[in-house]
Write a protein that holds these residues in place. Sequence first.
Motif, PDB file in Angstrom:
ATOM      1  N   ALA A 193     -19.539 -29.776  78.353  1.00 52.38           N
ATOM      2  CA  ALA A 193     -20.478 -28.729  77.794  1.00 52.38           C
ATOM      3  C   ALA A 193     -21.145 -27.913  78.887  1.00 52.38           C
ATOM      4  CB  ALA A 193     -21.290 -29.457  76.989  1.00 52.38           C
ATOM      5  N   LEU A 196     -27.811 -24.629  76.988  1.00 50.44           N
ATOM      6  CA  LEU A 196     -27.853 -23.018  76.474  1.00 50.44           C
ATOM      7  C   LEU A 196     -29.056 -22.789  76.350  1.00 50.44           C
ATOM      8  CD1 LEU A 196     -25.129 -23.821  73.329  1.00 50.44           C
ATOM      9  CD2 LEU A 196     -24.802 -22.323  75.756  1.00 50.44           C
ATOM     10  N   ASP A 199     -34.159 -24.833  72.173  1.00 53.06           N
ATOM     11  CA  ASP A 199     -34.121 -24.690  70.688  1.00 53.06           C
ATOM     12  C   ASP A 199     -35.540 -24.215  70.211  1.00 53.06           C
ATOM     13  OD1 ASP A 199     -34.024 -24.804  67.955  1.00 53.06           O
ATOM     14  OD2 ASP A 199     -33.806 -27.171  67.870  1.00 53.06           O
ATOM     15  N   PRO A 212     -29.983 -27.359  73.834  1.00 58.09           N
ATOM     16  CA  PRO A 212     -28.851 -27.170  73.095  1.00 58.09           C
ATOM     17  C   PRO A 212     -27.667 -27.209  74.332  1.00 58.09           C
ATOM     18  CG  PRO A 212     -30.349 -25.338  72.751  1.00 58.09           C
ATOM     19  CD  PRO A 212     -30.812 -25.867  74.165  1.00 58.09           C
ATOM     20  N   GLY A 213     -26.523 -27.790  73.758  1.00 57.39           N
ATOM     21  CA  GLY A 213     -25.362 -27.838  74.490  1.00 57.39           C
ATOM     22  C   GLY A 213     -24.298 -27.610  73.855  1.00 57.39           C
ATOM     23  N   ARG A 214     -23.274 -27.091  74.145  1.00 58.92           N
ATOM     24  CA  ARG A 214     -22.089 -26.758  73.212  1.00 58.92           C
ATOM     25  C   ARG A 214     -21.133 -28.105  73.211  1.00 58.92           C
ATOM     26  NH1 ARG A 214     -21.482 -21.616  72.373  1.00 58.92           N
ATOM     27  NH2 ARG A 214     -22.239 -19.921  73.701  1.00 58.92           N
ATOM     28  N   CYS A 215     -20.995 -28.814  72.211  1.00 56.94           N
ATOM     29  CA  CYS A 215     -20.445 -29.798  71.886  1.00 56.94           C
ATOM     30  C   CYS A 215     -20.336 -30.131  70.285  1.00 56.94           C
ATOM     31  CB  CYS A 215     -21.055 -31.169  72.342  1.00 56.94           C
ATOM     32  SG  CYS A 215     -20.030 -32.553  72.342  1.00 56.94           S
ATOM     33  N   ASP A 216     -19.224 -30.468  69.814  1.00 58.53           N
ATOM     34  CA  ASP A 216     -19.028 -30.381  68.278  1.00 58.53           C
ATOM     35  C   ASP A 216     -18.927 -31.819  67.753  1.00 58.53           C
ATOM     36  OD1 ASP A 216     -16.639 -31.377  69.336  1.00 58.53           O
ATOM     37  OD2 ASP A 216     -15.227 -29.753  68.179  1.00 58.53           O
ATOM     38  N   GLY A 239     -28.394 -31.989  65.409  1.00 58.54           N
ATOM     39  CA  GLY A 239     -27.649 -30.757  65.447  1.00 58.54           C
ATOM     40  C   GLY A 239     -27.765 -29.942  64.195  1.00 58.54           C
ATOM     41  N   HIS A 243     -24.456 -24.441  62.761  1.00 55.99           N
ATOM     42  CA  HIS A 243     -24.072 -24.323  64.241  1.00 55.99           C
ATOM     43  C   HIS A 243     -23.104 -25.911  64.664  1.00 55.99           C
ATOM     44  CE1 HIS A 243     -26.344 -20.600  64.621  1.00 55.99           C
ATOM     45  NE2 HIS A 243     -27.257 -21.305  64.185  1.00 55.99           N
ATOM     46  N   ARG A 246     -22.788 -27.305  68.212  1.00 53.88           N
ATOM     47  CA  ARG A 246     -23.776 -27.574  69.060  1.00 53.88           C
ATOM     48  C   ARG A 246     -24.603 -28.793  68.955  1.00 53.88           C
ATOM     49  NH1 ARG A 246     -27.095 -21.830  69.765  1.00 53.88           N
ATOM     50  NH2 ARG A 246     -25.054 -20.631  70.383  1.00 53.88           N
TER      51      ARG A 246
END
Length: 264
Positions: A193, A196, A199, A212-216, A239, A243, A246
């Motif tokens: 990730a 970002l 928040d 925030p970090g990119r992860c699903d 989360g 979105h 994130r």
Amino acid sequence: MLGAGSPPGKRFLRLAWVLLALSFVCPRGAGAAGAASPSLASASSLGIVDPTAPEYRTNGKIFAFDPVRGPYTCSGTALDTPSRSIVLTAGHCVLEEGRWARMLAFVPAYDHGARPFGTFAATAMHVMPQWRRLENPDFDLAAIEVGPSRLGTLGDVVGGLRWTTDRSRFSAFEIFGYPGGAQEGEALRSCEAEGLGSDRLTFPLPGPPTLPGRCDMARGASGGGWLVEGMLDGVTSYGYPLHPGRLFSPYFGAAVGRFLAGLP
């Protein structure tokens, strides 16, 4: 729904988790087998083939019981401290709405029922004071002190990770957890990730904004470690379903550093 004027602490979490239905990240009270969309844990997160490998075995699954809502699961990471008996996780995995977890245990390298290093039962729980008083998501962090398994002390059996603080909010992270969805929380997964920033909904809260970090990953991933260069620099806190790609962590700044340095 939530804007820059949102009040802090418990009301923030109530609005965020109830109105925005954030229970897909926080499994407390949902149970290990609660419904979750398979797609939430299958887009960017990847399964760890061998969770017992030295580089992964500090990650584990947390089993616990909420006195009102019943059994639930979270994720956690063995931490390098003097006692060699500390697991780091999210604050809400230990204390939520004034209720402390019961029958809490950590299972490193858990995989589809297998417990290769045994089970480490909690003997004490530590939360940041900002979480204990107001459930402020900026400090959604807890440490679990555990007794030995049949194989020995946690740190002697699987080791423990060091931590780092005051890193860039745009760092490259490796995020770990046991999310629901495709594997129903039965397997360790990870995301490569990128941070970002912040928040903005946590700007009004006393403390550094969450990261925030990119992860699903889906629910069950709460408390899983965020690693930078092999050191802990975050844990999954929450989360937003709008979105789903994130996750958010408390920012590891000076206050978190003092909390971690004071652990046994």
